[in-house]
Scaffold this motif. Structure first.
Motif, PDB file in Angstrom:
ATOM      1  N   ARG A 191      48.501 -47.523 -29.695  1.00  0.00           N
ATOM      2  CA  ARG A 191      49.372 -46.773 -30.799  1.00  0.00           C
ATOM      3  C   ARG A 191      49.477 -45.414 -30.463  1.00  0.00           C
ATOM      4  N   SER A 192      50.543 -44.841 -30.529  1.00  0.00           N
ATOM      5  CA  SER A 192      50.709 -43.431 -30.488  1.00  0.00           C
ATOM      6  C   SER A 192      50.678 -42.653 -31.859  1.00  0.00           C
ATOM      7  N   MET A 193      50.617 -41.422 -31.952  1.00  0.00           N
ATOM      8  CA  MET A 193      50.282 -40.945 -33.449  1.00  0.00           C
ATOM      9  C   MET A 193      51.615 -41.118 -34.326  1.00  0.00           C
ATOM     10  N   PHE A 194      52.767 -40.940 -33.960  1.00  0.00           N
ATOM     11  CA  PHE A 194      53.890 -41.248 -34.737  1.00  0.00           C
ATOM     12  C   PHE A 194      54.566 -42.369 -34.721  1.00  0.00           C
ATOM     13  N   ARG A 229      50.464 -54.314  -7.759  1.00  0.00           N
ATOM     14  CA  ARG A 229      49.741 -52.839  -8.107  1.00  0.00           C
ATOM     15  C   ARG A 229      48.409 -53.169  -8.997  1.00  0.00           C
ATOM     16  N   ALA A 235      46.033 -54.011  -5.958  1.00  0.00           N
ATOM     17  CA  ALA A 235      45.823 -52.980  -5.042  1.00  0.00           C
ATOM     18  C   ALA A 235      45.248 -51.722  -5.856  1.00  0.00           C
ATOM     19  N   ALA A 282      46.133 -49.927  -7.915  1.00  0.00           N
ATOM     20  CA  ALA A 282      47.007 -48.713  -8.383  1.00  0.00           C
ATOM     21  C   ALA A 282      47.372 -48.749 -10.115  1.00  0.00           C
ATOM     22  N   ARG A 284      36.160 -47.107  -4.145  1.00  0.00           N
ATOM     23  CA  ARG A 284      36.550 -46.437  -2.893  1.00  0.00           C
ATOM     24  C   ARG A 284      36.287 -47.073  -1.605  1.00  0.00           C
ATOM     25  N   ASP A 324      60.870 -48.987  -2.273  1.00  0.00           N
ATOM     26  CA  ASP A 324      61.921 -47.755  -2.285  1.00  0.00           C
ATOM     27  C   ASP A 324      61.505 -46.802  -1.112  1.00  0.00           C
ATOM     28  N   THR A 334      61.399 -42.966  -2.446  1.00  0.00           N
ATOM     29  CA  THR A 334      60.516 -42.326  -3.414  1.00  0.00           C
ATOM     30  C   THR A 334      58.780 -42.649  -2.561  1.00  0.00           C
ATOM     31  N   SER A 335      58.857 -43.514  -1.656  1.00  0.00           N
ATOM     32  CA  SER A 335      57.736 -43.914  -1.249  1.00  0.00           C
ATOM     33  C   SER A 335      56.938 -42.861  -0.399  1.00  0.00           C
ATOM     34  N   ASN A 384      56.382 -38.691   0.372  1.00  0.00           N
ATOM     35  CA  ASN A 384      56.236 -37.265  -0.170  1.00  0.00           C
ATOM     36  C   ASN A 384      57.342 -36.358   0.674  1.00  0.00           C
ATOM     37  N   ASP A 444      56.684 -43.559  -5.839  1.00  0.00           N
ATOM     38  CA  ASP A 444      55.748 -44.329  -5.228  1.00  0.00           C
ATOM     39  C   ASP A 444      54.814 -43.579  -4.199  1.00  0.00           C
ATOM     40  N   PHE A 445      55.218 -42.392  -3.721  1.00  0.00           N
ATOM     41  CA  PHE A 445      54.047 -41.933  -3.009  1.00  0.00           C
ATOM     42  C   PHE A 445      53.048 -41.333  -3.877  1.00  0.00           C
TER      43      PHE A 445
END
Ligand SMILES: Nc1ncnc2c1ncn2[C@@H]1O[C@H](COP(=O)(O)OP(=O)(O)O)[C@@H](O)[C@H]1O
Ligand SMILES: [Mg+2]
Lengths: 352, 379
Positions: free
Chosen positions: A23-26, A64, A67, A69, A102, A114, A117-118, A120, B269-270
């Motif tokens: 739950r968020s504040m508002f 995810r 893994a 993530a 770890r 993608d 975006t995968s 950098n 994703d990165f």
């Protein structure tokens, strides 16, 4: 293919991931999105385990969580390193702290959907592929460079590409870079989240073949996520079909594609386009939309879209049952229904 | 798949076409520069601003005298530089001395060129001692009129050289913009970063605070705060107090940009990949998030500098910012406020006004070009 029931490398038990239960504040607490809602399966070492379903059914979330993530809401992810001592107990990755996780990060890696975006955009390939190697203490300095060069060649790129940046590469090449990054840690298990969905068909085959070659040479186990049944049939040994956060059918590739037992699987197969436009299908077209994961239907979650539903389907949720040995299905009527697989269409269309 | 198939794919798909750099490694920084270079006005502005900041840095050397040195020439108009004297003989660059008289009706001082007094201009002349960059003392000046006087931008009510005052004023006005923006950068990145990275309740609170600050009209807020700065503080304290007042508002836009970028990048994703291979949060922020949002932050900052320079000018002009003997463009404009000055001695306000306008315009042009170059991967 691995059919002998060896000890699984990964066993998922009752895995759940619910989004936004906080739950968020508002804002009043909304109903959580049950993106993954009680998933069980086991993956054998060396196999390619497929996960298929419509977009939004929770495949990425499940991958995810495995893994790590994402932190699963509940359930267990039991991982047993292959070649470990016989009596060695599997570890539950779901409850490990970041530091406890770890040592297992090296074993479990991920490949993403993608290609843009995968990677950098501000890092050279040397840094992209070298970073996991450096932070996991596998190599240092000059040795990293040599490893990156070797990895680039293994995925079909040139070693002298390492000074370049991702923007200079095409989609297929970027997926290769992503694969090289995952391979740097010599993982045993890779979650492949729709690695070819964003690629042209001609490039798809090259990436799939690369994944298969790497699997053979490095004894990898894959959790292979896709929404394209053709890709799944091409590469997977066993397949789990997912619908609104749950596995509705699980079988070997042959069993599933020759005789699906769940109406949802039948509908998915009917939706695959056929090359011959004349061969129209009088098929189980998938009507309606994917159910809302925040408020799934009562009974069987698929019943609003199911052509075979009965009253029982609306009230009682079916369990995942082993109907034929090795073939699990979550349907009340699995035994009585005779559903069409892809081969049936071919057979029927062949008739005069 | 065969090895040939693999290599041929690379051969065919190739790198995306980049101008004039076949086989050369094109870094994101170089792509950014290429995109930026397409904006002629932005490049010109960048050159202009670099020159302006360099001159400002060495203001005491470039200006012929100190900003507080008085002369007997009050309200003298700018001298013009001549190469030929009245007879048409070449004399090199020189200025005429003033011939001073009083208007019998208004009693105002009236100046005219005195053709009998020619002061040749020279480079690197000795004059008043001054400190360069606070490091060493010297009496060397870039130019001057040995044995005479030179007021290329006129003089003020006390006979002080306006050019020297403008150059020294630039030190304050331009550094206020820079330092305040650096302060905004640190505050904005930190607060926006916390907001975007941790989300949840902290984010909500920070966002509401920012909205509250933005909702207050800037000028009254600045006025109120600046008026609260004690008048008897030494000039250095006043300077930093005004700087803080100006930064109080400007960090909010940086924080918003930083937060938005953090939120967007966090889902890329990165970043997930980095977590899966075990990168710690610090590394993810430093190596994956910050480099990808810096360009956006720099653009926001470039566009914020003119506002701050105008802010300082406005506050000083209204008499609540910096005060004499501190010299800034705002202070100079404030001194030129009287109606006689505006009509009879226009060089007193045209100089500082032109400085403010040209610097502000240059920053705006620069920001426009930078905004386009911030995302070098888009076409
Ligand atoms: N970060 C998130 N927050 C809230 N809901 C999410 C989030 N990620 C995914 N979902 C929701 O969870 C469901 C499953 O998403 P996803 O795992 O991405 O499905 P798939 O990969 O099968 O397309 C969808 O309904 C999606 O809207
Ligand atoms: Mg997905």
């Amino acid at each position: 293919m691995n059919t002998t029931p060896a000890e699984p490398i990964l066993r998922v038990e009752g895995l759940c991931k619910h989004y936004g239960a906080r739950r968020s504040m508002f804002q009043a607490a909304a109903a959580p999105i049950r993106a993954v809602d009680g998933v069980d399966f086991a993956i054998q070492p060396g196999e390619t385990f497929g996960l298929v379903g419509e977009s939004g059914c929770g495949k990425t979330t499940l991958g995810r969580c495995i893994a790590r993530a994402l932190d699963p809401t509940s359930g267990r992810i039991l991982y047993k390193r292959p070649g470990g001592a016989d009596g060695e107990e599997p570890v539950d990755l779901a409850t490990l702290s970041p530091s406890g996780m770890r040592p297992y990060r090296r074993d479990l890696q991920m490949i993403f959907q993608d290609p843009i975006t995968s990677l950098n955009p501000r890092m050279s390939l040397l840094d992209i592929i070298g970073e996991p190697i450096v932070i996991n203490g596998i190599a240092k300095g000059r040795a990293v460079r040599d490893m990156v060069a070797d990895l680039l060649e293994q995925v079909g790129l040139r070693a002298d590409h390492m000074t370049r940046y991702p923007h200079a590469f095409s989609g297929g090449q970027r997926q290769r870079i992503g694969i090289a990054r995952a391979l740097g840690l010599s993982p045993r298990f890779i979650v492949c989240d729709e690695p070819v969905s964003a690629l042209d068909v001609s490039v798809q085959a090259q990436i799939l073949n690369l994944l298969q070659d790497l699997q053979a040479s490095r004894q990898l186990t894959y959790l292979f996520i896709a929404h394209d049944l053709g890709v799944i049939e091409y590469i997977c040994d066993r397949v789990a079909v997912m619908y609104v956060g749950q596995v509705v059918e699980l079988a070997s590739n042959e069993a599933l594609f020759s005789r699906p037992l769940h109406p949802y699987t039948e509908a998915l197969m009917a939706a695959v386009p056929v090359p011959d436009p004349a061969a129209r299908r009088e098929a189980a077209v998938l009507e309606g939309e994917l159910a809302n994961a925040a408020n799934p239907p009562s009974g069987c979650t698929f019943h609003p879209r199911c052509r075979y539903r009965t009253e029982a389907c609306k009230t009682t949720r079916p369990a995942l049952r082993e109907v034929v040995p090795g073939h699990f299905v979550r349907c009340h009527r699995a035994e009585e229904l005779t559903l069409a697989g892809p081969s049936d269409y071919v057979a029927r269309e062949a008739r005069p | 798949m065969t090895a040939e198939a693999t290599t041929s794919e690379i051969g065919d798909e190739g790198a995306v076409a980049v101008p004039a750099a076949v086989g050369k490694v094109v870094s994101p920084a170089r792509l950014t520069w290429w995109k930026f270079r397409r904006h002629r006005l932005a490049v010109a502005s960048l050159v202009f601003l670099i020159a302006a900041y360099l001159v400002t840095l060495f203001a005491s050397f470039v200006s012929p005298s100190s900003p507080s040195t008085r002369s007997r020439y009050l309200y003298a108009p700018p001298q013009s530089v001549h190469l030929f004297d009245k007879d048409g003989t070449f004399r090199g660059p020189f200025v005429y001395g003033y011939r001073m008289s009083r208007d019998p009706k208004t009693m105002r001082l009236v100046y005219a060129d005195d053709p009998s007094r020619i002061f040749p201009l020279a480079l690197f002349v000795r004059g008043e001692t001054h400190e360069v960059l606070g490091l060493f003392e010297t009496d060397l000046h870039l130019f001057g009129a040995p044995g005479g006087y030179v007021f290329l931008a006129g003089t003020d009510a006390f006979g002080r050289d306006m050019l020297s005052r403008l150059l020294h004023g630039a030190q304050i006005s331009l550094s206020v913009g820079m330092i305040s923006v650096l302060l905004s950068l640190v505050l904005g990145l930190l607060i926006g970063g916390v907001s975007g990275l941790f989300g949840g309740r902290i984010d909500t609170v920070i966002q509401r605070i920012i909205e509250a600050i933005i909702a207050i009209p800037t000028i009254p807020l600045w006025l109120g705060l600046a008026a609260a700065v004690p008048r008897d503080w030494p000039p250095v304290y006043q300077y930093f107090a005004i700087l803080l007042v100006l930064s109080l508002v400007s960090w909010t836009s940086t924080a918003r940009v930083a937060r938005g970028r953090f939120l967007a990048l966090r889902e890329q994703d990165f970043v997930t990949a980095a977590r899966v291979y075990g990168a710690g949060w610090f590394r993810i922020i430093a190596r994956h998030l910050v480099p990808n949002l810096m360009s956006y932050v720099i653009v926001t900052l470039t566009l914020a500098i003119p506002g701050i320079i105008i802010g300082e000018t406005a506050l000083s002009f209204l008499g609540v910012g910096l005060k004499p003997p501190t010299v800034s463009w705002g202070v100079l404009l404030q001194e030129a406020q009287k109606i006689q000055t505006i009509t009879f001695y226009p060089w007193l306000w045209i100089g500082p006004a032109a400085c403010v306008v040209s610097i502000v315009l240059a920053f705006n042009f620069l920001g426009d070009g930078a905004r386009d170059a911030a995302d070098p991967f888009s076409r």
